[in-house]
Design a protein around this motif. Structure first.
Motif, PDB file in Angstrom:
ATOM      1  N   LEU A  98       0.630   0.347  -3.403  1.00 45.19           N
ATOM      2  CA  LEU A  98      -0.312   0.341  -4.294  1.00 45.19           C
ATOM      3  C   LEU A  98      -1.759   0.768  -3.761  1.00 45.19           C
ATOM      4  N   ASN A  99      -2.821   0.697  -4.525  1.00 47.03           N
ATOM      5  CA  ASN A  99      -4.227   1.033  -3.895  1.00 47.03           C
ATOM      6  C   ASN A  99      -4.902   0.010  -3.246  1.00 47.03           C
ATOM      7  N   HIS A 100      -4.202  -1.141  -3.024  1.00 44.39           N
ATOM      8  CA  HIS A 100      -5.249  -2.308  -2.667  1.00 44.39           C
ATOM      9  C   HIS A 100      -4.263  -3.059  -1.755  1.00 44.39           C
ATOM     10  N   PHE A 101      -5.295  -3.840  -0.913  1.00 42.54           N
ATOM     11  CA  PHE A 101      -4.441  -5.021   0.029  1.00 42.54           C
ATOM     12  C   PHE A 101      -5.382  -6.185  -0.139  1.00 42.54           C
ATOM     13  N   MET A 102      -4.509  -7.054  -0.230  1.00 38.48           N
ATOM     14  CA  MET A 102      -5.207  -8.796  -0.316  1.00 38.48           C
ATOM     15  C   MET A 102      -4.590  -9.428   0.845  1.00 38.48           C
ATOM     16  N   ASP A 103      -5.473  -9.872   1.782  1.00 39.21           N
ATOM     17  CA  ASP A 103      -5.272 -10.645   3.178  1.00 39.21           C
ATOM     18  C   ASP A 103      -6.231 -11.911   2.936  1.00 39.21           C
ATOM     19  N   PHE A 104      -5.308 -13.220   2.916  1.00 37.43           N
ATOM     20  CA  PHE A 104      -5.926 -14.482   3.028  1.00 37.43           C
ATOM     21  C   PHE A 104      -6.160 -14.643   4.518  1.00 37.43           C
ATOM     22  N   VAL A 105      -7.363 -15.169   4.918  1.00 36.13           N
ATOM     23  CA  VAL A 105      -7.938 -15.213   6.316  1.00 36.13           C
ATOM     24  C   VAL A 105      -8.391 -16.719   6.849  1.00 36.13           C
ATOM     25  N   GLY A 106      -8.668 -17.226   5.484  1.00 35.22           N
ATOM     26  CA  GLY A 106      -9.242 -18.630   5.646  1.00 35.22           C
ATOM     27  C   GLY A 106     -10.821 -18.304   5.300  1.00 35.22           C
ATOM     28  N   GLN A 107     -11.634 -19.605   5.114  1.00 33.62           N
ATOM     29  CA  GLN A 107     -13.090 -19.333   4.963  1.00 33.62           C
ATOM     30  C   GLN A 107     -13.900 -19.079   6.189  1.00 33.62           C
ATOM     31  N   ASP A 108     -15.050 -18.490   5.909  1.00 32.33           N
ATOM     32  CA  ASP A 108     -15.957 -18.305   6.831  1.00 32.33           C
ATOM     33  C   ASP A 108     -15.489 -17.585   8.180  1.00 32.33           C
ATOM     34  N   THR A 109     -14.618 -16.530   7.804  1.00 32.91           N
ATOM     35  CA  THR A 109     -13.904 -15.874   8.852  1.00 32.91           C
ATOM     36  C   THR A 109     -14.364 -14.357   8.786  1.00 32.91           C
ATOM     37  N   THR A 110     -14.473 -13.693  10.116  1.00 33.62           N
ATOM     38  CA  THR A 110     -14.724 -12.284  10.199  1.00 33.62           C
ATOM     39  C   THR A 110     -13.442 -11.534  10.848  1.00 33.62           C
ATOM     40  N   VAL A 111     -12.963 -10.449   9.969  1.00 27.04           N
ATOM     41  CA  VAL A 111     -11.909  -9.544  10.656  1.00 27.04           C
ATOM     42  C   VAL A 111     -12.089  -8.146  10.455  1.00 27.04           C
ATOM     43  N   GLN A 112     -11.686  -7.424  11.530  1.00 22.46           N
ATOM     44  CA  GLN A 112     -11.580  -6.198  11.402  1.00 22.46           C
ATOM     45  C   GLN A 112     -10.186  -5.600  11.278  1.00 22.46           C
ATOM     46  N   TYR A 113     -10.227  -4.423  10.433  1.00 24.67           N
ATOM     47  CA  TYR A 113      -8.951  -3.838  10.041  1.00 24.67           C
ATOM     48  C   TYR A 113      -8.766  -2.427  10.257  1.00 24.67           C
ATOM     49  N   ALA A 114      -7.821  -1.851  10.475  1.00 24.79           N
ATOM     50  CA  ALA A 114      -7.634  -0.262  10.561  1.00 24.79           C
ATOM     51  C   ALA A 114      -6.427  -0.172   9.509  1.00 24.79           C
ATOM     52  N   VAL A 115      -6.761   0.982   8.894  1.00 23.24           N
ATOM     53  CA  VAL A 115      -5.596   1.539   7.787  1.00 23.24           C
ATOM     54  C   VAL A 115      -5.621   2.945   7.764  1.00 23.24           C
ATOM     55  N   ARG A 116      -4.319   3.329   7.384  1.00 25.58           N
ATOM     56  CA  ARG A 116      -4.292   4.745   7.178  1.00 25.58           C
ATOM     57  C   ARG A 116      -3.031   5.033   6.196  1.00 25.58           C
ATOM     58  N   TRP A 117      -2.728   6.272   5.923  1.00 30.44           N
ATOM     59  CA  TRP A 117      -1.739   6.785   5.071  1.00 30.44           C
ATOM     60  C   TRP A 117      -0.317   6.906   6.106  1.00 30.44           C
ATOM     61  N   LEU A 118       0.756   6.682   5.526  1.00 28.31           N
ATOM     62  CA  LEU A 118       1.963   7.081   6.018  1.00 28.31           C
ATOM     63  C   LEU A 118       2.944   7.763   5.090  1.00 28.31           C
ATOM     64  N   GLN A 119       3.507   9.073   5.460  1.00 30.67           N
ATOM     65  CA  GLN A 119       4.408   9.512   4.646  1.00 30.67           C
ATOM     66  C   GLN A 119       5.371  10.278   5.285  1.00 30.67           C
ATOM     67  N   ASN A 120       6.789   9.932   5.119  1.00 29.97           N
ATOM     68  CA  ASN A 120       7.766  10.491   5.800  1.00 29.97           C
ATOM     69  C   ASN A 120       7.537  11.287   7.305  1.00 29.97           C
ATOM     70  N   GLY A 121       6.974  10.260   8.078  1.00 28.89           N
ATOM     71  CA  GLY A 121       6.867  10.323   9.515  1.00 28.89           C
ATOM     72  C   GLY A 121       5.268  10.776   9.842  1.00 28.89           C
ATOM     73  N   ARG A 122       4.776  11.296   8.879  1.00 31.02           N
ATOM     74  CA  ARG A 122       3.545  11.612   8.955  1.00 31.02           C
ATOM     75  C   ARG A 122       2.364  10.567   8.842  1.00 31.02           C
ATOM     76  N   LYS A 123       1.121  10.893   9.334  1.00 32.07           N
ATOM     77  CA  LYS A 123       0.130   9.890   9.201  1.00 32.07           C
ATOM     78  C   LYS A 123      -1.274  10.428   9.205  1.00 32.07           C
ATOM     79  N   SER A 124      -2.100   9.641   8.547  1.00 32.96           N
ATOM     80  CA  SER A 124      -3.542  10.030   8.514  1.00 32.96           C
ATOM     81  C   SER A 124      -4.270   9.193   9.841  1.00 32.96           C
ATOM     82  N   PRO A 125      -5.304   9.709  10.045  1.00 35.44           N
ATOM     83  CA  PRO A 125      -6.141   9.022  11.333  1.00 35.44           C
ATOM     84  C   PRO A 125      -6.528   7.631  10.660  1.00 35.44           C
ATOM     85  N   TYR A 126      -6.532   6.778  11.525  1.00 30.19           N
ATOM     86  CA  TYR A 126      -7.167   5.272  11.394  1.00 30.19           C
ATOM     87  C   TYR A 126      -8.576   5.420  10.901  1.00 30.19           C
ATOM     88  N   GLN A 127      -8.841   4.304   9.812  1.00 35.24           N
ATOM     89  CA  GLN A 127     -10.114   3.947   9.471  1.00 35.24           C
ATOM     90  C   GLN A 127     -10.239   2.588   9.609  1.00 35.24           C
TER      91      GLN A 127
END
Length: 792
Positions: free
Chosen positions: A253-282
């Motif tokens: 899909l074109n979204h993520f939902m992540d339950f982390v609890g109240q008053d919490t700060t989280v850092q993420y990395a995301v990237r595309w994956l396709q058939n062994g290929r990958k994009s840079p982390y963002q």
């Protein structure tokens, strides 16, 4: 709602990652696979647990647990096991090389005793031609794991599979092959599509576009544009203090939902994956922050609104049910589209969409229903989105459904009241609604008697013989039927709906008196569907005070749940109504025997009662979201139902359950839909003809259709927009009168107390903000006029 902190960085990690598409690796539940479905057709057998789920076992597994296929293949029978992508998504197998899985039996099996297999496309209607597993494996030895490899290129080139979209494969199926009549048990593990054909694994993928992040009360959402190419999956990672990445999820899909609890700060990395290929982390970073009660209510509304806006068909009409990321099929829900109409004013009010977008969506929906098949002006329960023709709900229910028609019509009325502008689109909305309402032949459905009949079929006539009588969800039918151009009058209301008073109850349950209906009240939708745009507060007739009816029915439902904690209910987990349940659909309700509920809770029950019992419903909303949210709160809001006793959550959403959540939370907050309905001349006409009293001080407004002059019997109003003056003309001289303006949200503004004038007076409007108002003009001798005007 609070805006989340948004920080975007881009960098590249050196670690490699190859992405396979899998249908099963391990089940989070120790007893069954949530996206594994078992469908036996007698006399064949296929083991099911928790309704229609496939069982899993950890006693025999390559790693973790494995699927268990226990089957008996009989002549004239059939069975099918559907193993769907986790999260109910789909896989792009258009460039995959092969599907592999591990297979085991505790006793030796001849190849011809193994089942067949197929691939199921996203729609569920298109399935590849069945093939025997014997084509890919020899005899299966006892107590050994054997790897099975199925090349995909041959399946893609097979002419029998020409209609299959291999970019959207939903499931891997095992199906009955032979008919030896003997019980067999197979264990299956690690069903995976691997490899790629003609793809350079060293070529990097582009970054995710339009990447955004937002923190809510207890969860964080990440959104991005869908890729232009196929076969992409997005991968989400948490980044810990050591800057290592921990994979959280992947999605088609074109979204993520992540339950982390109240008053919490989280850092993420995301990237595309396709058939062994990958994009840079963002990199992204966001925080959750505890919301106020009103912010929580609006957040739930916003997510539920997505079902009706993003989840609708291209024409805007509402699908009968939706699962995020899956094809909605072809079924238009007629009653559900009534809530699709009502959702639009809510979306415009909260600025989730523009007024112009909302108006165009409404007009598109009206045009669809204008062109759809009708039966004496009424619509069918289900309509085919592609043809506009009725889809049979059952053999004899293949024509008109007057209750679904009324649920649809009340939504149309709400939008007609809301879109009162003078531009071409809004003018056409009002014209279309008037036309559609006036062509419903309510009298026809009396069948020459005194009761409205629920169904009429062009093939079977009134053969279903189901009259609409109270007390249930269908009171709105008689209100609208009394108002229409083919109005039925009060006699059918008394004799048909009220059954000459037999719909009265009058008993007390859990110390709450129930004026009408079934003992203990029945399912909660019975007290909700007819009061989306008709305000029960102050509504009464010879049979009941309707605010007492809906409030006490809700409290009885709650009290029953509190008294039956053994089923997983509690003071905060309550609400029995019609919904999906494990293995099917059922109208759950309180009963003295406890036989009519299985522990399934539908969030629509408690949240749809928010405007009646906020002291009960608001704490439950918090419980559902903050504690149960990781399981039951997803992209379109709360899933249709859940059962804590059975560790079960419905896979998707039903229109007729999502709608009351959105609308009644709005009525709790602002009363918007009640105002739109109760100020409608159409609904007021129906109530008046049935001798149903309503809060006239709040709602006794009759709107005019012309601008800039709006007329009512003895009064005319002109608005000078430049000078912000309102001029009132009457036929007869008036000595004293009070003049007030009422906003669409019910706020009252005193404009003037006129002591003496002849037939003309001027009132200044300088302290009013731009908007739509109702002018209330009342003389000392009790005469009054009510006229709508717009201040720009």
């Amino acid at each position: 709602m609070k805006k989340a902190l948004l920080i975007l960085f881009t960098f590249i990690f050196s670690q490699a990652f190859a992405q396979d598409a899998y249908f099963f690796r391990n089940s989070k539940n120790a007893e069954y696979y949530d996206t594994g479905l078992a469908f036996p057709t007698a006399p064949s057998l296929l083991k099911q647990v928790n309704g229609d789920k496939l069982p899993v076992t950890s006693a025999v597994a390559v790693e973790g647990n494995a699927l268990e296929l226990s089957y008996t293949s009989m002549p004239n029978g059939q069975w099918k096991a559907v193993i769907i992508t986790p999260g109910w998504g789909f896989q792009d197998l258009s460039v995959k090389k092969e599907i592999t899985f591990m297979l085991r039996s505790e006793v030796a099996l001849a190849a011809n005793d193994l089942p067949d297999f197929s691939l199921e496309a996203q729609t569920g209607a298109n399935v590849t031609a069945k093939q025997p597993l014997a084509n890919y494996i020899k005899d299966l030895p006892a107590q050994q794991w054997v790897k099975v490899t199925i090349p995909l290129e041959a399946l893609r080139k097979d002419a029998a599979n020409a209609n299959i979209d291999f970019q959207k494969i939903k499931g891997f199926n095992f199906e009955q092959g032979g008919t030896d009549g003997k019980p067999h048990t197979l264990y299956v593990d690690n069903i995976t599509a691997t490899g790629a054909q003609g793809v350079d694994p060293n070529q990097p993928l582009p970054e995710l576009n339009n990447l955004k992040i937002k923190g809510y009360d207890s969860h964080i959402e990440i959104t991005f544009d869908a890729p232009s190419a196929t076969g992409y999956q997005a991968a989400l990672y948490h980044i810990n203090r050591q800057k290592d990445t921990v994979e959280v999820a992947t999605t088609n899909l074109n979204h993520f939902m992540d339950f982390v609890g109240q008053d919490t700060t989280v850092q993420y990395a995301v990237r595309w994956l396709q058939n062994g290929r990958k994009s840079p982390y963002q990199l992204l970073k966001a925080s959750t922050k505890t919301m106020t009660d009103q912010q929580l209510v609006e957040m739930v509304q916003e997510h539920t609104f997505r079902f009706f806006w993003d989840g609708a068909f291209a024409t805007g009409v509402t699908a009968e049910r939706r699962t995020v990321g899956q094809d909605p099929g072809n079924i238009v829900a007629t009653g559900g589209s009534g809530w699709g109409f009502m959702a639009v004013p809510v979306g415009v009010k909260h600025q989730w969409i523009s007024r112009a977008e909302g108006a165009q969506r409404v007009l598109n929906m009206l045009n669809f229903f204008r062109g759809a098949e009708r039966f004496h002006g009424a619509w069918a329960h289900w309509i085919d989105i592609n043809t506009g023709k009725a889809i049979p709900f059952s053999e004899k229910d293949n024509g008109a459904d007057i209750v679904e028609t009324a649920l649809l019509a009340q939504g149309m009325i709400a939008t007609s009241s809301y879109f009162d502008g003078s531009n071409a689109t809004e003018t056409m909305i009002r014209s279309r609604v008037k036309e559609l309402l006036n062509t419903i032949e309510w009298k026809w459905f009396l069948n020459k008697g005194n009761s409205i009949f629920w169904h009429w079929s062009p093939d079977y006539g009134f053969a279903m013989n189901h009259t609409v009588h109270g007390f249930n969800e269908a009171m709105i039918v008689y209100v609208l039927a009394a108002a229409g151009e083919h109005g039925v009058g009060k006699v059918p209301y008394d004799k048909g709906w009220a059954m000459d008073g037999k719909m009265r109850n009058g008993q007390t349950f859990y110390n709450f008196k129930l004026p009408l209906g079934y003992d203990m009240g029945g399912s909660l939708f019975l007290s909700q569907y007819s009061f989306m745009v008709v305000d029960p507060n102050g509504l009464s007739d010879q049979y009941a005070k309707y605010d007492e009816q809906v409030i006490n029915q809700t409290k009885i439902n709650h009290a029953y749940c509190v008294a039956n904690t053994s089923k997983g209910y509690s003071n905060l987990i309550w609400g029995l109504t019609a919904s999906d349940i494990p293995g099917g659909y059922f109208a759950s309700e309180p009963s003295s025997s406890g036989a009519n509920d299985d522990g399934t809770i539908a969030p629509t029950a408690a949240l749809g009662a928010m405007a009646y019992t906020p002291e009960l419903s608001l704490p439950t909303l918090k419980k559902f979201y903050r504690e149960l949210g990781p399981k039951i709160f997803k992209w379109y809001g709360f899933r249709d139902a859940f059962n804590t006793h059975k560790d079960w959550v419905a896979a998707g959403y039903l229109a007729i359950d999502e709608g009351p959540i959105l609308v009644m939370l709005e009525n709790y907050s602002s009363g918007l839909l009640w105002k739109l309905g109760m100020t409608s001349p159409y609904i007021q006409s129906g109530l008046k003809r049935l001798n149903i009293a309503w809060n006239k001080e709040k709602y006794d407004v009759i709107t005019a259709a012309t601008k800039p002059v709006e007329r009512m019997t003895d009064a005319r109003v002109f608005v000078n927009q430049n000078q912000q003056l309102l001029r009132i003309f009457t036929k007869e001289p008036i000595k004293r009168a009070s003049v007030r303006a009422i906003s669409m949200l019910g706020q009252s503004y005193a404009l003037a107390n006129l002591q003496q004038y002849n037939t003309y007076s001027t009132v200044r409007l300088g302290h009013l903000a731009a908007g739509i108002y109702f002018l209330q003009f009342e003389t000392q001798d009790g005469k009054h006029a009510n006229v709508k005007f717009m201040l720009k």
